[in-house]
Design a protein around this motif. Sequence first.
Motif, short mmCIF file in Angstrom:
data_model
loop_
_atom_site.label_atom_id
_atom_site.label_comp_id
_atom_site.label_asym_id
_atom_site.label_seq_id
_atom_site.Cartn_x
_atom_site.Cartn_y
_atom_site.Cartn_z
N GLY A 136 0.79 -1.22 0.00
CA GLY A 136 0.00 0.00 0.00
C GLY A 136 0.83 1.26 0.00
N PHE A 137 2.14 1.12 0.16
CA PHE A 137 3.02 2.28 0.09
C PHE A 137 3.85 2.23 -1.20
CE2 PHE A 137 2.38 1.92 4.74
CZ PHE A 137 1.93 3.21 4.98
N GLU A 138 4.30 3.40 -1.60
CA GLU A 138 5.06 3.52 -2.84
C GLU A 138 6.50 3.06 -2.62
OE1 GLU A 138 5.98 6.93 -6.24
OE2 GLU A 138 4.78 7.41 -4.46
N ALA A 139 7.07 2.42 -3.64
CA ALA A 139 8.44 1.92 -3.55
C ALA A 139 9.14 2.04 -4.89
CB ALA A 139 8.44 0.46 -3.09
N LYS A 140 10.46 2.05 -4.83
CA LYS A 140 11.31 1.98 -6.02
C LYS A 140 12.10 0.68 -5.95
CE LYS A 140 13.37 6.00 -5.38
NZ LYS A 140 14.17 7.24 -5.64
N VAL A 141 12.13 0.00 -7.07
CA VAL A 141 12.78 -1.31 -7.13
C VAL A 141 13.73 -1.32 -8.33
CG1 VAL A 141 12.45 -3.81 -7.35
CG2 VAL A 141 10.75 -2.43 -6.11
N GLU A 142 14.94 -1.81 -8.10
CA GLU A 142 15.88 -1.98 -9.20
C GLU A 142 16.29 -3.44 -9.27
OE1 GLU A 142 20.19 -0.40 -10.93
OE2 GLU A 142 19.19 0.66 -9.28
N LEU A 143 16.19 -4.02 -10.45
CA LEU A 143 16.55 -5.42 -10.66
C LEU A 143 18.03 -5.55 -10.99
CD1 LEU A 143 13.52 -6.65 -12.81
CD2 LEU A 143 13.77 -6.69 -10.31
N ALA A 144 18.54 -6.74 -10.79
CA ALA A 144 19.94 -7.00 -11.08
C ALA A 144 20.22 -7.04 -12.58
CB ALA A 144 20.38 -8.31 -10.43
N ARG A 145 19.17 -7.35 -13.36
CA ARG A 145 19.34 -7.40 -14.82
C ARG A 145 18.04 -6.95 -15.49
NH1 ARG A 145 19.86 -13.56 -13.79
NH2 ARG A 145 21.77 -12.68 -12.99
N MET A 146 18.14 -6.64 -16.75
CA MET A 146 16.99 -6.14 -17.49
C MET A 146 15.89 -7.19 -17.57
SD MET A 146 17.81 -3.01 -18.55
CE MET A 146 16.99 -2.61 -20.09
N THR A 147 14.65 -6.73 -17.42
CA THR A 147 13.48 -7.58 -17.62
C THR A 147 12.50 -6.83 -18.51
OG1 THR A 147 13.71 -8.65 -15.45
CG2 THR A 147 11.53 -8.72 -16.48
N GLY A 148 12.27 -7.36 -19.70
CA GLY A 148 11.39 -6.68 -20.64
C GLY A 148 11.92 -5.31 -21.02
N GLY A 149 13.24 -5.17 -21.08
CA GLY A 149 13.84 -3.90 -21.45
C GLY A 149 13.89 -2.87 -20.35
N GLN A 150 13.66 -3.29 -19.12
CA GLN A 150 13.58 -2.36 -18.00
C GLN A 150 14.23 -2.96 -16.76
OE1 GLN A 150 9.58 -1.11 -17.25
NE2 GLN A 150 10.12 0.20 -15.52
N LYS A 151 14.93 -2.12 -15.99
CA LYS A 151 15.54 -2.55 -14.73
C LYS A 151 14.92 -1.86 -13.52
CE LYS A 151 19.86 -3.17 -14.08
NZ LYS A 151 21.34 -2.95 -14.00
N ARG A 152 14.45 -0.63 -13.71
CA ARG A 152 13.97 0.17 -12.59
C ARG A 152 12.46 0.34 -12.67
NH1 ARG A 152 18.67 4.87 -12.46
NH2 ARG A 152 20.26 3.60 -11.40
N PHE A 153 11.82 0.16 -11.52
CA PHE A 153 10.37 0.21 -11.44
C PHE A 153 9.97 1.06 -10.23
CE2 PHE A 153 11.65 -3.64 -13.48
CZ PHE A 153 10.73 -3.88 -14.49
N ARG A 154 8.87 1.75 -10.37
CA ARG A 154 8.32 2.56 -9.28
C ARG A 154 6.82 2.39 -9.27
NH1 ARG A 154 10.08 8.64 -7.62
NH2 ARG A 154 8.36 9.13 -6.21
N GLY A 155 6.28 2.03 -8.12
CA GLY A 155 4.86 1.80 -8.04
C GLY A 155 4.42 1.52 -6.62
N MET A 156 3.16 1.10 -6.49
CA MET A 156 2.58 0.83 -5.19
C MET A 156 2.75 -0.65 -4.86
SD MET A 156 1.19 2.74 -2.91
CE MET A 156 0.80 4.10 -4.01
N LEU A 157 3.34 -0.92 -3.71
CA LEU A 157 3.54 -2.30 -3.29
C LEU A 157 2.20 -3.00 -3.07
CD1 LEU A 157 6.46 -1.99 -0.70
CD2 LEU A 157 6.57 -2.96 -3.01
#
Length: 248
Positions: A136-157
């Motif tokens: 229910g809170f907002e978070a930023k997540v970075e993956l160790a490798r690209m997934t679907g052309g993206q590594k960084r994500f920001r959204g609601m947990l």
Amino acid sequence: MAVSGVGRGPPFFVPATRGFPLQGTCPRPGPHSTRTRDSMAIEARIRELIEPAIEEMGFEIVRVRYSGSKRPTLQIMADRKDEAPISVDDCADISRAVSAILDVDDPIPDAYSLEVSSPGIDRPLVRPRDYERFAGFEAKVELARMTGGQKRFRGMLAGIEEGDVLLDMTEDGAKQTTRVRLPFTEIATAKLVLTDALIAWAEAQQEEHDLYDEDDVEFEDGVEADANDDWDDDWDDEDTEGTAAGRA
């Protein structure tokens, strides 16, 4: 002594000088990491040394971080097992216990500062249950490798399911959310985003547990640099395909 209230600085730290060289190796740091294999090996050894005693005291280690060159800092980030806000006294107790252990067996060869801190409001998310606790809170997540052309994500947990972290994201200007699944084992780093909702939650937690006495403690908002971020400065919104939706 000034202690951060809603601010993000560590509530307690104490300098120390001790140590002898560490022997051993550790996994290679990620491509964007500023930490060396030596520092990661020290962190792993420190955690191995202090974790049993810290857990016996009713605390959990959130993170061990060794950084710096001229005067390195060993940061022990800890939380209470009962999930109550950690206090200055708690940090002092942990610091004394850590110091006693490292007086006997210290893998750090040079002088350094020991810093024991709470995770802060915009805390790092390091354990699977962190994603459930802060759903229910907002978070930023970075993956160790690209997934679907993206590594960084920001959204609601939205919790964690079958080993995947659930994140609700929206395209800019869109009303509907898209739920993405991010494998927990692929997450390089993640943290909460400091929002009004998160600050209000933290203040309610402090009030509920009567953590601070404003007559005795000076509150300073943001008196320290944010210890939770190794990657905030170069976080590029263009690398994220959406933003958080829901409670913000």
